[in-house]
Design a protein around this motif. Structure first.
Motif, PDB file in Angstrom:
ATOM      1  N   GLN A   1      -7.590   0.518  -0.357  1.00  0.00           N
ATOM      2  CA  GLN A   1      -7.796  -0.770   0.305  1.00  0.00           C
ATOM      3  C   GLN A   1      -8.973  -0.671   1.274  1.00  0.00           C
ATOM      4  O   GLN A   1      -9.849  -1.522   1.298  1.00  0.00           O
ATOM      5  CB  GLN A   1      -6.511  -1.154   1.038  1.00  0.00           C
TER       6      GLN A   1
ATOM      7  N   THR B   1       0.839  -1.202   0.000  1.00  0.00           N
ATOM      8  CA  THR B   1       0.000   0.000   0.000  1.00  0.00           C
ATOM      9  C   THR B   1       0.872   1.250   0.000  1.00  0.00           C
ATOM     10  O   THR B   1       0.567   2.234  -0.690  1.00  0.00           O
ATOM     11  CB  THR B   1      -0.936  -0.011   1.220  1.00  0.00           C
TER      12      THR B   1
ATOM     13  N   ASP C   1      -5.950  -1.477  -5.107  1.00  0.00           N
ATOM     14  CA  ASP C   1      -5.338  -1.975  -3.875  1.00  0.00           C
ATOM     15  C   ASP C   1      -6.293  -2.938  -3.168  1.00  0.00           C
ATOM     16  O   ASP C   1      -7.261  -2.511  -2.551  1.00  0.00           O
ATOM     17  CB  ASP C   1      -4.980  -0.795  -2.962  1.00  0.00           C
ATOM     18  N   GLU C   2      -6.001  -4.227  -3.278  1.00  0.00           N
ATOM     19  CA  GLU C   2      -6.799  -5.293  -2.643  1.00  0.00           C
ATOM     20  C   GLU C   2      -8.292  -5.133  -2.911  1.00  0.00           C
ATOM     21  O   GLU C   2      -9.110  -5.150  -2.005  1.00  0.00           O
ATOM     22  CB  GLU C   2      -6.510  -5.352  -1.135  1.00  0.00           C
TER      23      GLU C   2
END
Ligand code: ADP
Ligand code: MG
Lengths: 334, 250
Positions: free
Chosen positions: B88, B46, B173-174
């Protein structure tokens, strides 16, 4: 047997949202009453009030403008404790223009609103990046500092202030200008905040990182919101200067910072109508309590606490809900 | 190859106090690639994204986008150049209905410049974009307040907000974390479609199986350092990677 309260939209609300609205007087009245009421009230009130209560109404309008100004900032993610800065800056700008240059109030007031607003915006630029309580602290301190600066340097009349300023031709004119300004702010800013531009400002309050992530310069938008709010506050200050025909250090006093916030909280934070309603309740109340002398502050404080604890949504949201919905008790299984 | 890559990350580093969150990470990304970034929790994935998108200021190294240095630019400027990301931790504008959340990216100067001035009705565009990521049009879900949306829809909303910016490079991000298998399976085709449209994508993922199916290259981070790079197969055969993953599961 447990019970819970259920809220249901009134039939008339559902009908009025549909095409039927234009077919029936009842629905049209239902839709327009919330807008007509303040307009009619503002036209009639100055005509029926005595001199003393006309003065109170002036104060109400001033504080309504300051509360709206506070709410513009709040809705854009800036918590201010210093509406007195905007108020005082506008007051001094118009006072100075009138006293030293002999300019008519009809010119000084609009100039003071814009120039005062611009000065406040520039003053707060360096702290715009501060968040939450840090921004709030700075806004609280700046007007108090300006007060001391005027006292120490003796500029613009020092502790004596500037008196003998030109007033507007009549109290009625003052009242109607102020009330028209409140109405314009009320409806104009509500429209602004529901536009796409306003959504961006509200987005900054909700989640500034996500607004940045949309390629939007949040500081530029905050500067704009700050300027709009400053102009509203400075306008109120400039009006007050010509009403009292005096400007001095008290224009930076804490009252002008705290009462607007109280009005917005009691009336209903997040809505300009709530802020206005709050001013209409708190200012006359504080006048009525004047007879109590020192105890006044205690009663005032108790009233505020009761409201914030008992009706945290604010009066406006409460009334709006009652207007649009009814409640009934329904039984819950179990 | 002499062609300049779309994105070049060069010796990028970030220290938070004593913690070296990202340590001299370098990689290139060509147009049309899907790069996967994997690694144990806290390995700096991240932070790498935050460095590329300007949310965190680098303590060393450079990021070049289309040959232009963007290392210390403000996030909004980087977005305007054509990099959009998702977070995220998805945090929508809770006060607003889902489709109104889309207005804010659609208000972006980047979109204005691409569309040429006037956008027309942003609400209609917002609803179209939401439909693209799986908000059923006749179910009222696009009109619901973001605060009541389930996680699956919040992730889709986050993706739609990035798509709305019409970026050249998307960093996700994820995106799949917290989603069910079925939900992941329904989002994978959306990403494949973005690739077909010529977008370049970086995906941070823990769901390796799904990632390896669509990524054409993977890099592995551990303790802020890049410890492997290559195809999914090559990377998973590396001893260092096996050790990193085993170590993190104990
Ligand atoms: N804002 C921050 N301040 C201090 N340390 C941070 C910050 N952000 C991340 N870190 C640290 O940097 C390391 C990498 O974190 P992160 O990039 O979030 O990892 P990942 O996304 O791979 O799980 C962790 O040790 C984390 O604690
Ligand atoms: Mg992470």
């Amino acid at each position: 047997m447990k019970k819970r309260r259920e809220r249901i939209d009134r039939g008339i609300k559902v009908r009025a949202e549909d095409i039927f609205a234009v077919c029936s007087w009842r629905e049209m009245l239902y839709l327009s009453a919330p807008r007509l009421l303040p307009i009619v009230g503002f036209i009639v009130l100055p005509l029926i009030l005595g001199v003393y209560w006309q003065r109170v109404l002036l104060s109400v309008a001033i504080f309504a403008l300051l509360a709206i100004s506070w709410d513009i900032l709040a809705q854009s993610g800036m918590v201010s404790l210093g509406q007195a800065l905007f108020f005082g800056m506008g007051a001094y700008c118009s006072g100075i223009l009138n006293h030293y240059f002999g300019i008519s109030p009809f010119v000084t007031i609009p100039i003071a609103a814009v120039v005062g607003g611009a000065i406040c915006t520039v003053l707060l630029l360096p702290v715009l990046r501060l968040r939450g309580v840090y921004f709030a602290m700075v806004t609280l301190i700046i007007p108090l500092m300006l007060e001391r600066v005027i006292e120490a340097t003796k500029i613009f009349g020092g502790t004596e202030g500037i008196s003998g300023l030109t007033s507007l031709p009549s109290t009625w004119l003052e009242l109607y200008i102020l009330l028209a300004a409140v109405l314009a702010a009320l409806f104009g800013f509500r429209r602004l905040m529901t536009s796409d531009y306003g959504l961006v400002l509200k987005g900054i309050q909700d989640n500034d990182r996500s607004v940045m992530n949309a390629g939007i310069n949040i500081y530029w938008f905050k500067i704009q919101a700050l300027f709009i709010a400053s102009v509203v506050g400075s306008f109120a200050g400039a009006m007050m200067t010509h009403v009292y025909r005096f400007v001095g250090m008290p224009v930076f006093a804490l009252d002008y910072s705290i009462l607007p916030i109280a009005a917005a909280m009691v009336g209903g934070p997040g809505s300009f109508a709530g802020a206005t309603l709050g001013a209409f309740i708190l200012v006359p109340l504080s006048e009525a309590l004047r007879a109590l002398g020192g105890l006044r502050i205690v009663f005032y404080g108790v009233f505020l606490v009761i409201f914030v604890v008992g009706l945290p949504e604010g009066i406006f949201h409460f009334v709006a809900r009652k207007y649009h919905q009814f409640e009934r008790w329904v039984e819950v299984e179990k | 190859m002499s062609e300049t890559p779309l994105l070049r990350v060069d010796e990028l580093s970030k220290a938070f106090g004593g913690v070296q969150a990202v340590n001299r990470v370098s990689f290139d990304l060509n147009k049309g690639d899907l790069l996967g970034i994997i690694g144990p929790n806290g390995s700096g994935k991240t932070t790498t994204v935050n460095l590329i998108t300007g949310f965190v200021k680098a303590t060393g190294g450079r990021v070049m986008f289309k040959g232009q240095e963007i290392t210390r630019l403000a996030p909004y400027k980087i977005v305007r150049l054509g990099i959009a990301r998702t977070f995220q931790m998805v945090k929508p504008f809770y006060q607003l209905p889902a489709f109104k959340n889309m207005i804010i990216p659609l208000y972006s100067p980047r979109v204005k410049a691409l569309v040429g001035g006037k956008y027309g009705d942003r609400n209609a565009v917002a609803l179209d974009l939401l439909e693209e990521v799986g908000f059923e049009r006749d179910a009222q879900v696009a009109y619901k307040a973001a605060s009541v949306l389930p996680q699956g829809y919040l992730k889709r909303l986050e993706l739609a907000k990035a798509i709305a910016l019409q970026p050249e490079l998307m960093i996700l991000d994820e995106l799949f974390s917290g989603l069910s298998l079925a939900e992941v399976a329904s989002i994978v085709p959306i990403i494949e479609k973005l690739l077909l449209e010529g977008k370049t994508i970086i995906m941070i993922e823990h769901r390796l199986k799904e990632l390896f199916r669509i990524a054409n290259r993977v890099i592995v981070l551990n303790f802020g350092r890049k410890i492997a790079e290559g195809s999914a197969k090559e990377v998973m055969e590396s001893d260092e990677v096996k050790k990193a993953y085993l170590g993190s599961e104990e």
